[in-house]
Scaffold this active site. Structure first.
Site, mmCIF file in Angstrom:
data_model
loop_
_atom_site.group_PDB
_atom_site.id
_atom_site.type_symbol
_atom_site.label_atom_id
_atom_site.label_comp_id
_atom_site.label_asym_id
_atom_site.label_seq_id
_atom_site.Cartn_x
_atom_site.Cartn_y
_atom_site.Cartn_z
ATOM 1 N N TYR A 146 -14.076 3.462 10.356
ATOM 2 C CA TYR A 146 -12.627 3.268 10.182
ATOM 3 C C TYR A 146 -11.900 3.516 11.501
ATOM 4 C CZ TYR A 146 -7.793 4.701 9.252
ATOM 5 O OH TYR A 146 -6.421 4.848 9.312
ATOM 6 N N ALA A 147 -12.137 4.673 12.105
ATOM 7 C CA ALA A 147 -11.415 5.031 13.327
ATOM 8 C C ALA A 147 -11.730 4.049 14.459
ATOM 9 C CB ALA A 147 -11.767 6.469 13.735
ATOM 10 N N VAL A 200 -15.035 19.342 -2.611
ATOM 11 C CA VAL A 200 -14.708 19.682 -1.229
ATOM 12 C C VAL A 200 -15.942 19.421 -0.369
ATOM 13 C CG1 VAL A 200 -14.148 21.618 0.302
ATOM 14 C CG2 VAL A 200 -12.958 21.366 -1.885
ATOM 15 N N TYR A 201 -15.787 18.613 0.661
ATOM 16 C CA TYR A 201 -16.919 18.269 1.522
ATOM 17 C C TYR A 201 -17.301 19.462 2.401
ATOM 18 C CZ TYR A 201 -15.593 13.340 0.578
ATOM 19 O OH TYR A 201 -15.270 12.133 0.003
ATOM 20 N N LYS A 210 -9.840 0.833 13.843
ATOM 21 C CA LYS A 210 -8.417 1.051 14.156
ATOM 22 C C LYS A 210 -8.211 1.132 15.665
ATOM 23 C CE LYS A 210 -5.274 1.636 11.847
ATOM 24 N NZ LYS A 210 -4.295 0.665 11.280
ATOM 25 N N GLY A 224 0.825 -1.213 0.000
ATOM 26 C CA GLY A 224 0.000 0.000 0.000
ATOM 27 C C GLY A 224 0.857 1.260 0.000
ATOM 28 N N GLY A 238 -20.833 12.640 10.084
ATOM 29 C CA GLY A 238 -19.945 12.492 11.251
ATOM 30 C C GLY A 238 -18.555 13.056 11.032
ATOM 31 N N THR A 287 -3.463 5.294 14.104
ATOM 32 C CA THR A 287 -3.758 6.592 13.484
ATOM 33 C C THR A 287 -4.203 7.604 14.538
ATOM 34 O OG1 THR A 287 -5.436 7.711 12.112
ATOM 35 C CG2 THR A 287 -6.018 5.550 12.924
ATOM 36 N N ASP A 288 -4.007 8.876 14.247
ATOM 37 C CA ASP A 288 -4.483 9.922 15.168
ATOM 38 C C ASP A 288 -6.015 9.950 15.224
ATOM 39 O OD1 ASP A 288 -5.029 11.058 12.668
ATOM 40 O OD2 ASP A 288 -4.077 12.987 13.120
ATOM 41 N N GLU A 289 -6.682 9.275 14.263
ATOM 42 C CA GLU A 289 -8.148 9.314 14.239
ATOM 43 C C GLU A 289 -8.763 8.519 15.383
ATOM 44 O OE1 GLU A 289 -9.894 9.088 10.312
ATOM 45 O OE2 GLU A 289 -8.049 9.825 9.415
HETATM 46 P P1 NAD Z 1 -3.435 1.736 2.002
HETATM 47 O O1 NAD Z 1 -4.902 1.554 1.925
HETATM 48 O O2 NAD Z 1 -2.723 2.492 0.918
HETATM 49 O O3 NAD Z 1 -2.717 0.308 2.068
HETATM 50 C C1 NAD Z 1 -3.197 -0.747 2.839
HETATM 51 C C2 NAD Z 1 -2.465 -2.019 2.406
HETATM 52 O O4 NAD Z 1 -2.923 -3.094 3.232
HETATM 53 C C3 NAD Z 1 -2.743 -2.424 0.961
HETATM 54 O O5 NAD Z 1 -1.550 -2.845 0.336
HETATM 55 C C4 NAD Z 1 -3.722 -3.593 1.086
HETATM 56 O O6 NAD Z 1 -3.631 -4.519 0.021
HETATM 57 C C5 NAD Z 1 -3.252 -4.199 2.390
HETATM 58 N N1 NAD Z 1 -4.309 -4.967 3.079
HETATM 59 C C6 NAD Z 1 -5.592 -4.568 3.333
HETATM 60 N N2 NAD Z 1 -6.255 -5.549 3.960
HETATM 61 C C7 NAD Z 1 -5.378 -6.559 4.133
HETATM 62 C C8 NAD Z 1 -5.462 -7.833 4.741
HETATM 63 N N3 NAD Z 1 -6.615 -8.267 5.282
HETATM 64 N N4 NAD Z 1 -4.370 -8.621 4.735
HETATM 65 C C9 NAD Z 1 -3.200 -8.215 4.183
HETATM 66 N N5 NAD Z 1 -3.064 -7.013 3.580
HETATM 67 C C10 NAD Z 1 -4.147 -6.200 3.559
HETATM 68 O O7 NAD Z 1 -3.172 2.363 3.415
HETATM 69 P P2 NAD Z 1 -2.075 3.433 3.891
HETATM 70 O O8 NAD Z 1 -2.592 4.783 3.680
HETATM 71 O O9 NAD Z 1 -0.755 3.047 3.339
HETATM 72 O O10 NAD Z 1 -2.103 3.159 5.468
HETATM 73 C C11 NAD Z 1 -1.261 2.165 6.036
HETATM 74 C C12 NAD Z 1 -1.524 2.093 7.515
HETATM 75 O O11 NAD Z 1 -1.279 3.357 8.111
HETATM 76 C C13 NAD Z 1 -2.975 1.735 7.879
HETATM 77 O O12 NAD Z 1 -2.948 0.867 8.982
HETATM 78 C C14 NAD Z 1 -3.593 3.064 8.236
HETATM 79 O O13 NAD Z 1 -4.644 2.898 9.177
HETATM 80 C C15 NAD Z 1 -2.406 3.788 8.834
HETATM 81 N N6 NAD Z 1 -2.438 5.258 8.734
HETATM 82 C C16 NAD Z 1 -2.671 5.856 7.537
HETATM 83 C C17 NAD Z 1 -2.650 7.249 7.454
HETATM 84 C C18 NAD Z 1 -2.892 7.969 6.133
HETATM 85 O O14 NAD Z 1 -3.048 9.189 6.145
HETATM 86 N N7 NAD Z 1 -2.895 7.281 5.008
HETATM 87 C C19 NAD Z 1 -2.398 8.017 8.596
HETATM 88 C C20 NAD Z 1 -2.162 7.353 9.817
HETATM 89 C C21 NAD Z 1 -2.175 5.968 9.861
HETATM 90 P P1 TYD Z 2 -9.131 11.975 3.725
HETATM 91 O O1 TYD Z 2 -7.954 12.136 2.831
HETATM 92 O O2 TYD Z 2 -10.204 11.026 3.320
HETATM 93 O O3 TYD Z 2 -8.549 11.617 5.167
HETATM 94 P P2 TYD Z 2 -9.321 11.501 6.596
HETATM 95 O O4 TYD Z 2 -10.768 11.481 6.381
HETATM 96 O O5 TYD Z 2 -8.810 10.172 7.075
HETATM 97 O O6 TYD Z 2 -8.840 12.661 7.403
HETATM 98 O O7 TYD Z 2 -9.793 13.391 3.941
HETATM 99 C C1 TYD Z 2 -9.059 14.476 4.438
HETATM 100 C C2 TYD Z 2 -10.028 15.632 4.601
HETATM 101 O O8 TYD Z 2 -10.477 16.048 3.303
HETATM 102 C C3 TYD Z 2 -11.262 15.258 5.371
HETATM 103 O O9 TYD Z 2 -11.645 16.369 6.196
HETATM 104 C C4 TYD Z 2 -12.314 15.002 4.301
HETATM 105 C C5 TYD Z 2 -11.903 15.948 3.184
HETATM 106 N N1 TYD Z 2 -12.172 15.480 1.811
HETATM 107 C C6 TYD Z 2 -12.833 16.308 0.904
HETATM 108 O O10 TYD Z 2 -13.216 17.449 1.244
HETATM 109 N N2 TYD Z 2 -13.050 15.856 -0.354
HETATM 110 C C7 TYD Z 2 -12.657 14.625 -0.772
HETATM 111 O O11 TYD Z 2 -12.901 14.249 -1.955
HETATM 112 C C8 TYD Z 2 -11.974 13.780 0.157
HETATM 113 C C9 TYD Z 2 -11.519 12.401 -0.251
HETATM 114 C C10 TYD Z 2 -11.744 14.258 1.438
#
Ligand code: NAD
Ligand code: TYD
Length: 365
Positions: free
Chosen positions: A146-147, A202-203, A150, A10, A271, A122-124
């Site tokens: 999701y949060a 933009v939401y 997690k 990922g 939410g 995650t911070d969420e």
């Molecule tokens: P992503 O969705 O890009 O990647 C997730 C990866 O996990 C993918 O490669 C997917 O194939 C794999 N996966 C999903 N379900 C699986 C399963 N059941 N078994 C094995 N592999 C599986 O996610 P990301 O943005 O790279 O996030 C990675 C981690 O970091 C997550 O745990 C997420 O909660 C955490 N995180 C993400 C962010 C962010 O802003 N993206 C911020 C803080 C924490």
């Molecule tokens: P996102 O990247 O989905 O991360 P998270 O919800 O985990 O914080 O969204 C970041 C912020 O942007 C969030 O407040 C929702 C908003 N957002 C939009 O306004 N438009 C979009 O199309 C998306 C995907 C997110």
């Protein structure tokens, strides 16, 4: 060290594999189910590296996990369903992977006496933080499916430390951005839609605040926690870049030379958390520092998407992606990919929708 990186195909996981192989002599084994978000292309450059190997499999499958963990010293768990909007549409997969999957990993780690088990949270999990910043001992008050899933995984990890003495670590990173991010989160959606001259959704009024963290900094923090963190502890990883969504979107449009008239205000996410903000003092005290500024990392990210449309275009043309995009955005009055709409510069911004939140937001519980 032999490190098992789950979810390594990922966004953050593949950047972490890159950092580990470049920075250390360790071996990296990736275990990934290759869901819609997992992409072998993210790992192609390592295929010839003798210190890298890949196992296709699900973290919720005990047999696969037991095999993958054989001979492993440390586990770093990135595997997750990771997108809030998808969790609102269909929470089931989140509970299976982000809770049950973590439990299966923990059980295997306990049996195989793994030396370090780092869970990427995650911070969420703290829920929204209208004022100030939260430290690691703040209560977990997740508000989206999701949060919440997690938070379930995060708490299970702590329970395995307390109950079984498993040497666990938890990182709680903030909103991350950079190369190889699947185009469903804010920054890559905005860049790729604007590049094709479509309106950018933009939401609500775009006033929510996120704390943006460059992916290289998130990965270096995880690497630092893995090697220097105290077992049983959680560490916040903030970006130090708190901006309203609208600010971020405007910066992206400016960087691409696209007009702000591409902004389309669409009905808000249910939410929708108003703000996240973590206090990273504990991690700074452990000796970690950020290496990137927001402006520099955002410019580099925009450039990466401009130069790598061969990476993201096939993802956006995929049928399942289009179905998701349509479901998520058309329900909000957005057009979805493929519907080019009014084209570059001709799209009229919609009027902001009224914010359904009561003044001051809802409190917990
Ligand atoms: P992503 O969705 O890009 O990647 C997730 C990866 O996990 C993918 O490669 C997917 O194939 C794999 N996966 C999903 N379900 C699986 C399963 N059941 N078994 C094995 N592999 C599986 O996610 P990301 O943005 O790279 O996030 C990675 C981690 O970091 C997550 O745990 C997420 O909660 C955490 N995180 C993400 C962010 C962010 O802003 N993206 C911020 C803080 C924490
Ligand atoms: P996102 O990247 O989905 O991360 P998270 O919800 O985990 O914080 O969204 C970041 C912020 O942007 C969030 O407040 C929702 C908003 N957002 C939009 O306004 N438009 C979009 O199309 C998306 C995907 C997110």
């Amino acid at each position: 060290m032999r490190i098992l990186v789950t979810g390594g195909a990922g966004f953050i996981g593949s950047n972490f594999v890159r950092l580990e192989l470049a920075r250390h002599d360790d071996e990296v084994v990736v275990l990934d189910k290759l869901t819609y978000a997992g992409n072998p292309a993210n790992l192609r450059e390592f295929e010839q590296n003798p210190r890298y190997s890949f196992i296709l499999g699900d973290i919720a499958d005990a047999e696969v996990v037991a095999t993958a963990m054989d001979g492993i010293d440390a586990v770093v768990n990135f595997a997750a369903e990771s997108h809030v909007d998808r969790s609102i549409i269909d929470p089931g997969a989140f509970i299976t992977t982000d809770v049950q999957g973590v439990y299966i990993l923990l059980e295997a780690a306990r049996r195989q006496q793994i030396e370090r088990f780092l869970h990427v949270s995650t911070d969420e999990v703290y829920g929204e933080v209208p004022n100030g910043s939260v430290s690691e001992d703040a209560p977990l008050r997740p508000r989206s499916p999701y949060a919440a899933s997690k938070a379930g995984g995060d708490l299970l990890v702590y329970a395995y430390f307390v109950t079984y003495g498993l040497p666990t670590l938890v990182s709680r990173g903030s909103n991350t951005f950079g190369p190889y991010q699947y185009p469903e989160k804010l920054i890559p959606v905005m860049i790729t839609e604007a590049l094709d001259g479509r309106s950018v959704p933009v939401y609500g009024r775009g006033q929510q605040v996120r704390d943006w963290l460059a992916v290289e900094d998130h990965c270096s923090a995880i690497d630092h926690i893995l090697r220097h963190g105290a077992v049983g502890e959680a560490y916040n990883v903030g970006g130090g870049n708190e901006y309203q969504n609208l600010d971020v979107v405007e910066r992206i449009l400016d960087a691409l030379g696209r007009p702000r008239s591409l902004i389309s205000y669409v009905p808000d996410r249910p939410g929708h958390d108003i703000r996240y903000s973590v206090d990273s003092t504990k991690l700074f005290q452990l000796g970690w520092m950020r290496a990137h500024t927001f402006d520099e990392a955002l410019d580099a990210t925009v450039r990466w998407y401009v130069e790598n449309d061969g990476w993201w275009r096939p993802l956006k043309e995929d049928r399942d992606y289009r179905a998701y995009f349509q479901r998520n955005y058309e329900a909000r009055g957005e057009q979805g990919p493929g519907a080019r709409g009014q084209g570059l510069g001709l799209t009229k911004p919609r009027l902001p929708t009224p914010d359904p939140r009561p003044p001051g937001g809802r409190s917990w519980p």
